[in-house]
Design a protein around this motif. Structure first.
Motif, PDB file in Angstrom:
ATOM      1  N   CYS A  77     -55.622  13.283   3.161  1.00 60.77           N
ATOM      2  CA  CYS A  77     -54.774  11.962   2.989  1.00 60.77           C
ATOM      3  C   CYS A  77     -54.533  12.128   1.462  1.00 60.77           C
ATOM      4  O   CYS A  77     -53.173  11.575   1.038  1.00 60.77           O
ATOM      5  CB  CYS A  77     -55.297  10.616   3.358  1.00 60.77           C
ATOM      6  N   ILE A  79     -55.490  10.152  -0.816  1.00 60.52           N
ATOM      7  CA  ILE A  79     -55.888   8.700  -1.368  1.00 60.52           C
ATOM      8  C   ILE A  79     -57.053   9.121  -2.614  1.00 60.52           C
ATOM      9  O   ILE A  79     -56.594   8.263  -3.866  1.00 60.52           O
ATOM     10  CB  ILE A  79     -56.300   7.856  -0.532  1.00 60.52           C
ATOM     11  N   SER A  82     -55.117   9.939  -5.708  1.00 64.58           N
ATOM     12  CA  SER A  82     -54.191   8.989  -6.267  1.00 64.58           C
ATOM     13  C   SER A  82     -54.841   8.039  -6.996  1.00 64.58           C
ATOM     14  O   SER A  82     -54.351   7.309  -7.981  1.00 64.58           O
ATOM     15  CB  SER A  82     -53.364   8.188  -5.259  1.00 64.58           C
TER      16      SER A  82
END
Ligand code: SF4
Ligand code: SF4
Length: 121
Positions: A77, A79, A82
């Protein structure tokens, strides 16, 4: 092959009757991108561990270090990439828009199959 349940066999409301059965689903098979450690030095802040929705950040508990990714469950994903503060610092320092597979990042996201599995941890 697993026998699929008919509608009469499925519990009302799709309730999960056996707690912890998510471990049986190797969600890594859904992945289109995969996280890799880059060149930037990890400061082991564990932000990625905290935010990963699939508990796929591997940690050396004794030495309190982030050591890689559990690719059996990592869904790619991004994440972790990020929220990584080192990534944010590298991007700010570079003053340019970096691609998500830029090797200068601490966690980069590469297309599945682009690099060997041995590069993942
Ligand atoms: S990869 Fe980034 S977010 Fe994860 S522990 Fe290292 S510095 Fe922190
Ligand atoms: S990409 Fe990162 S945050 Fe997403 S599932 Fe994999 S390890 Fe966890």
């Amino acid at each position: 092959m697993t026998q699929l349940k008919g509608w009469r066999d499925i519990p009302i409301g799709g309730m999960i009757l056996e707690a912890g059965n998510a471990v049986e689903y190797l969600t890594g098979g859904w992945r289109a991108f995969r996280p890799l450690f880059g060149e930037a030095a990890c400061i082991h802040c564990m932000q990625c561990w905290l935010f990963c929705p699939d508990s796929s950040i591997l940690v050396d508990v004794e030495n309190e270090k982030m050591i890689g990714f559990d690719l059996e469950y990592c869904k790619g994903c991004g994440i972790c990439a990020s929220v990584c503060p080192v990534n944010a610092k590298v991007i700010r320092k570079g003053g340019e828009e970096l691609e998500r597979d830029d090797p200068r990042l601490c966690i980069l996201m590469v297309e599945e199959g682009k690099f060997g599995e041995e590069d993942s941890e």
